[in-house]
Design a protein around this motif. Structure first.
Motif, mmCIF file in Angstrom:
data_model
loop_
_atom_site.group_PDB
_atom_site.id
_atom_site.type_symbol
_atom_site.label_atom_id
_atom_site.label_comp_id
_atom_site.label_asym_id
_atom_site.label_seq_id
_atom_site.Cartn_x
_atom_site.Cartn_y
_atom_site.Cartn_z
ATOM 1 N N TRP A 27 -18.328 6.181 6.944
ATOM 2 C CA TRP A 27 -18.015 5.791 5.873
ATOM 3 C C TRP A 27 -17.234 6.542 5.836
ATOM 4 C CZ3 TRP A 27 -22.110 2.685 4.114
ATOM 5 C CH2 TRP A 27 -23.173 2.344 4.592
ATOM 6 N N GLY A 28 -16.325 6.398 6.284
ATOM 7 C CA GLY A 28 -15.478 7.354 5.674
ATOM 8 C C GLY A 28 -14.379 5.925 5.998
ATOM 9 N N GLN A 29 -14.481 5.130 7.523
ATOM 10 C CA GLN A 29 -13.751 3.840 7.535
ATOM 11 C C GLN A 29 -14.107 2.873 6.395
ATOM 12 O OE1 GLN A 29 -11.167 3.954 9.941
ATOM 13 N NE2 GLN A 29 -11.570 5.559 10.033
ATOM 14 N N VAL A 30 -15.462 2.696 6.007
ATOM 15 C CA VAL A 30 -15.767 1.654 5.159
ATOM 16 C C VAL A 30 -14.888 1.913 4.012
ATOM 17 C CG1 VAL A 30 -17.782 0.715 3.629
ATOM 18 C CG2 VAL A 30 -17.607 1.255 6.055
ATOM 19 N N SER A 31 -15.159 3.676 3.135
ATOM 20 C CA SER A 31 -14.399 3.534 2.179
ATOM 21 C C SER A 31 -13.225 3.439 1.906
ATOM 22 C CB SER A 31 -14.565 5.434 1.370
ATOM 23 O OG SER A 31 -14.337 5.904 0.573
ATOM 24 N N ALA A 32 -12.397 3.828 3.255
ATOM 25 C CA ALA A 32 -11.070 3.785 2.994
ATOM 26 C C ALA A 32 -10.563 1.931 3.479
ATOM 27 C CB ALA A 32 -10.101 4.263 4.423
ATOM 28 N N VAL A 33 -11.551 0.442 3.434
ATOM 29 C CA VAL A 33 -11.292 -0.067 3.493
ATOM 30 C C VAL A 33 -10.955 -0.715 2.416
ATOM 31 C CG1 VAL A 33 -12.056 -2.517 4.561
ATOM 32 C CG2 VAL A 33 -11.230 -0.532 6.144
ATOM 33 N N PHE A 34 -12.617 -0.492 1.822
ATOM 34 C CA PHE A 34 -12.951 -1.162 0.534
ATOM 35 C C PHE A 34 -11.669 -0.603 -0.784
ATOM 36 C CE2 PHE A 34 -17.158 -2.104 2.085
ATOM 37 C CZ PHE A 34 -17.160 -2.884 0.905
ATOM 38 N N GLY A 35 -11.096 1.025 -0.631
ATOM 39 C CA GLY A 35 -10.660 1.252 -1.324
ATOM 40 C C GLY A 35 -8.986 0.557 -1.581
ATOM 41 N N ALA A 36 -8.723 0.142 -0.149
ATOM 42 C CA ALA A 36 -7.100 -0.500 0.247
ATOM 43 C C ALA A 36 -7.830 -1.644 -0.518
ATOM 44 C CB ALA A 36 -7.070 -0.604 2.047
ATOM 45 N N SER A 37 -8.115 -2.596 -0.372
ATOM 46 C CA SER A 37 -8.875 -4.137 -0.865
ATOM 47 C C SER A 37 -9.068 -3.391 -2.564
ATOM 48 C CB SER A 37 -10.479 -3.918 -0.576
ATOM 49 O OG SER A 37 -10.196 -4.648 0.595
ATOM 50 N N LEU A 38 -9.452 -2.714 -3.491
ATOM 51 C CA LEU A 38 -10.115 -2.537 -4.793
ATOM 52 C C LEU A 38 -8.406 -2.203 -5.027
ATOM 53 C CD1 LEU A 38 -11.504 -3.096 -6.957
ATOM 54 C CD2 LEU A 38 -11.339 0.007 -6.447
ATOM 55 N N ALA A 39 -7.190 -1.070 -4.395
ATOM 56 C CA ALA A 39 -5.630 -1.261 -5.018
ATOM 57 C C ALA A 39 -5.497 -2.100 -4.353
ATOM 58 C CB ALA A 39 -6.007 -0.107 -3.601
ATOM 59 N N THR A 40 -5.470 -3.098 -3.471
ATOM 60 C CA THR A 40 -4.279 -4.253 -3.563
ATOM 61 C C THR A 40 -4.643 -5.404 -4.415
ATOM 62 O OG1 THR A 40 -4.465 -3.982 -1.198
ATOM 63 C CG2 THR A 40 -3.603 -6.350 -1.583
ATOM 64 N N LEU A 41 -5.851 -6.097 -4.596
ATOM 65 C CA LEU A 41 -5.874 -6.482 -5.859
ATOM 66 C C LEU A 41 -5.749 -6.053 -6.872
ATOM 67 C CD1 LEU A 41 -9.393 -7.481 -4.854
ATOM 68 C CD2 LEU A 41 -7.804 -8.648 -4.681
ATOM 69 N N ALA A 42 -5.961 -4.495 -8.014
ATOM 70 C CA ALA A 42 -5.494 -4.519 -8.874
ATOM 71 C C ALA A 42 -3.908 -4.271 -8.934
ATOM 72 C CB ALA A 42 -5.755 -2.896 -8.955
ATOM 73 N N VAL A 43 -2.806 -4.208 -7.903
ATOM 74 C CA VAL A 43 -1.848 -4.365 -7.949
ATOM 75 C C VAL A 43 -1.501 -6.923 -7.874
ATOM 76 C CG1 VAL A 43 0.740 -4.117 -6.759
ATOM 77 C CG2 VAL A 43 -1.183 -2.521 -6.543
ATOM 78 N N VAL A 44 -1.863 -6.780 -7.658
ATOM 79 C CA VAL A 44 -1.738 -8.034 -7.185
ATOM 80 C C VAL A 44 -1.844 -8.448 -8.833
ATOM 81 C CG1 VAL A 44 -3.068 -10.496 -6.732
ATOM 82 C CG2 VAL A 44 -2.202 -8.867 -4.828
ATOM 83 N N TRP A 45 -3.016 -8.059 -9.153
ATOM 84 C CA TRP A 45 -3.766 -8.848 -10.656
ATOM 85 C C TRP A 45 -2.488 -8.312 -11.212
ATOM 86 C CZ3 TRP A 45 -6.751 -12.465 -12.211
ATOM 87 C CH2 TRP A 45 -7.226 -12.448 -13.657
ATOM 88 N N THR A 46 -2.158 -7.006 -11.486
ATOM 89 C CA THR A 46 -0.549 -7.041 -12.733
ATOM 90 C C THR A 46 0.466 -7.628 -12.424
ATOM 91 O OG1 THR A 46 -1.792 -4.143 -12.005
ATOM 92 C CG2 THR A 46 0.277 -4.651 -13.264
ATOM 93 N N VAL A 47 0.758 -7.347 -11.137
ATOM 94 C CA VAL A 47 2.045 -8.332 -11.202
ATOM 95 C C VAL A 47 1.593 -9.999 -11.558
ATOM 96 C CG1 VAL A 47 3.548 -9.166 -9.629
ATOM 97 C CG2 VAL A 47 2.691 -7.319 -9.156
ATOM 98 N N ARG A 48 0.245 -10.499 -11.113
ATOM 99 C CA ARG A 48 0.508 -11.442 -11.762
ATOM 100 C C ARG A 48 0.313 -11.699 -13.172
ATOM 101 N NH1 ARG A 48 -5.263 -15.751 -10.751
ATOM 102 N NH2 ARG A 48 -4.544 -17.155 -12.130
ATOM 103 N N MET A 49 -0.687 -10.745 -13.405
ATOM 104 C CA MET A 49 -0.436 -10.411 -15.436
ATOM 105 C C MET A 49 1.081 -10.096 -15.613
ATOM 106 S SD MET A 49 -3.584 -11.472 -16.643
ATOM 107 C CE MET A 49 -3.723 -10.241 -17.669
ATOM 108 N N ARG A 50 1.710 -9.373 -15.585
ATOM 109 C CA ARG A 50 2.913 -9.386 -15.785
ATOM 110 C C ARG A 50 4.003 -10.349 -15.869
ATOM 111 N NH1 ARG A 50 5.539 -3.671 -14.594
ATOM 112 N NH2 ARG A 50 4.392 -2.281 -15.263
ATOM 113 N N THR A 51 3.648 -11.121 -14.957
ATOM 114 C CA THR A 51 4.981 -12.678 -14.562
ATOM 115 C C THR A 51 4.241 -13.439 -16.010
ATOM 116 O OG1 THR A 51 4.532 -12.415 -12.133
ATOM 117 C CG2 THR A 51 5.206 -14.388 -13.101
ATOM 118 N N THR A 52 3.145 -13.357 -16.139
ATOM 119 C CA THR A 52 2.239 -14.360 -16.941
ATOM 120 C C THR A 52 2.679 -13.872 -18.404
ATOM 121 O OG1 THR A 52 0.090 -14.401 -16.163
ATOM 122 C CG2 THR A 52 0.775 -15.509 -17.655
#
Length: 333
Positions: free
Chosen positions: A43-68
């Motif tokens: 469950w620690g590995q699952v938490s790390a994978v989900f956390g990395a995916s969530l953080a990546t999506l948040a960063v990508v969405w923020t960069v996209r919004m700033r570009t727009t």
């Protein structure tokens, strides 16, 4: 400093910031649980994978919004400058007309051009904000026609006679050739029915006398674009009617080249390369082509001079500002 930067980012993107912080927390939690064994490690590995995916999506969405946001801010800045230019031109045209510094045909043509610019900018703002703008093509063309009638009256000429004429064009629905009747004056409109598919459509006559068609529904507006001249690379500003299916012809004010602008892709291609012709005002304030002596259609008048089109020679007619100062004034009010 870090706290201020965090608060600034959080106030602009609260959801993305919370998602990124949650993702980082899950990554840290996963790393901590990864030191254990068995299901705790899993469950620690699952938490790390989900956390990395969530953080990546948040960063990508923020960069996209700033570009727009940056792109929208740049568009609004351009539209604001166009509004400022049009409003300033309206004030100058009215003042010059009141002081009789310009012939009526010139400052009324300037007002007509400013109306086109304002409607195009308003439509652009409507597309950015998602709010429909309360303008209609018929209203725009009626305003143009009124200005042209005022120009004829101001010059002491009778308004041209309106009559019905038969035009031929392609149906905007089935693309078949269709004949219909419409008034001969700029601003006239009709709503004929296609004899092939039975679809009714709107027909309008522009200020240049050409016909453009559109299907019933939301009105199409002009879009302010700027293209590069294929001859001298100078910028050619133009208001392109989105309802047209065919390319529109424009002249480069720098070199006089005649170009074609596609209404969809805004691609600019050369039609003909020809020199600019000299222009002059007669005693009645009418703009003429020096080469053939025929009246020229005034496009605009600014600090660089007066620009028009000679339909007979199919060329740009220019009267420099220095020469225009010595041109005769009209006594028309």
């Amino acid at each position: 400093m870090l706290r201020k930067a965090f608060m600034r980012v959080f106030s602009a993107h609260p959801i993305e910031t919370i998602a990124a912080c949650t993702g980082l927390f899950m990554i840290v939690l996963g790393v901590a649980l990864g030191t254990q064994h068995g299901w705790v490690w899993f469950w620690g590995q699952v938490s790390a994978v989900f956390g990395a995916s969530l953080a990546t999506l948040a960063v990508v969405w923020t960069v996209r919004m700033r570009t727009t946001e940056t792109r929208v801010a740049a568009n609004i800045d351009v539209l604001a400058r166009q509004l400022e230019t049009s409003i300033s031109q309206i004030h100058k045209s009215v003042k010059s007309g009141r002081d009789e510094q310009l012939p009526p045909s010139v400052y009324l043509a300037q007002l007509e051009q400013c109306i086109d610019n304002l409607i195009g900018v308003s439509h652009e703002l409507g597309e950015i904000t998602g709010r429909p703008m309360p303008y209609d093509v018929i209203e725009m063309m009626t305003t143009r026609h009124t200005l042209q009638i005022e120009a004829h009256l101001a010059e002491g000429k009778p308004a041209p006679e309106r009559r019905l004429v038969t035009e031929t064009d392609s149906c905007p629905s089935c693309k078949q050739t269709v004949e219909f009747q419409i008034g001969n004056q700029p601003g006239d409109s009709a709503k004929p029915t296609c004899e092939h598919c039975g679809q009714r459509f709107h027909a309008h006559r522009s200020t240049s006398g050409s016909i453009f068609l559109r299907l019933p529904g939301a009105s199409q507006f002009t879009r302010a674009v700027s293209v590069s001249c294929p001859v001298c690379a100078s910028k050619i500003p133009a208001n392109i009617d989105q309802a047209k299916q065919h390319s529109e012809a424009r002249f480069c004010f720098s070199c006089g080249a005649k170009v074609s602008i596609d209404p969809v892709s805004h691609a600019c291609t050369l039609i003909s390369k020809q020199d600019k012709l000299a222009g002059r005002f007669d005693a009645a304030g009418v703009f003429h082509c020096e080469k053939c002596g025929e009246p020229a259609s005034v496009l605009t008048s600014n600090i660089n001079g007066t620009f028009g089109i000679c339909r007979k020679d199919d060329a740009l007619v220019v009267l420099p500002a220095a020469a225009a100062q010595g041109s005769p004034k009209t006594d028309a009010a």
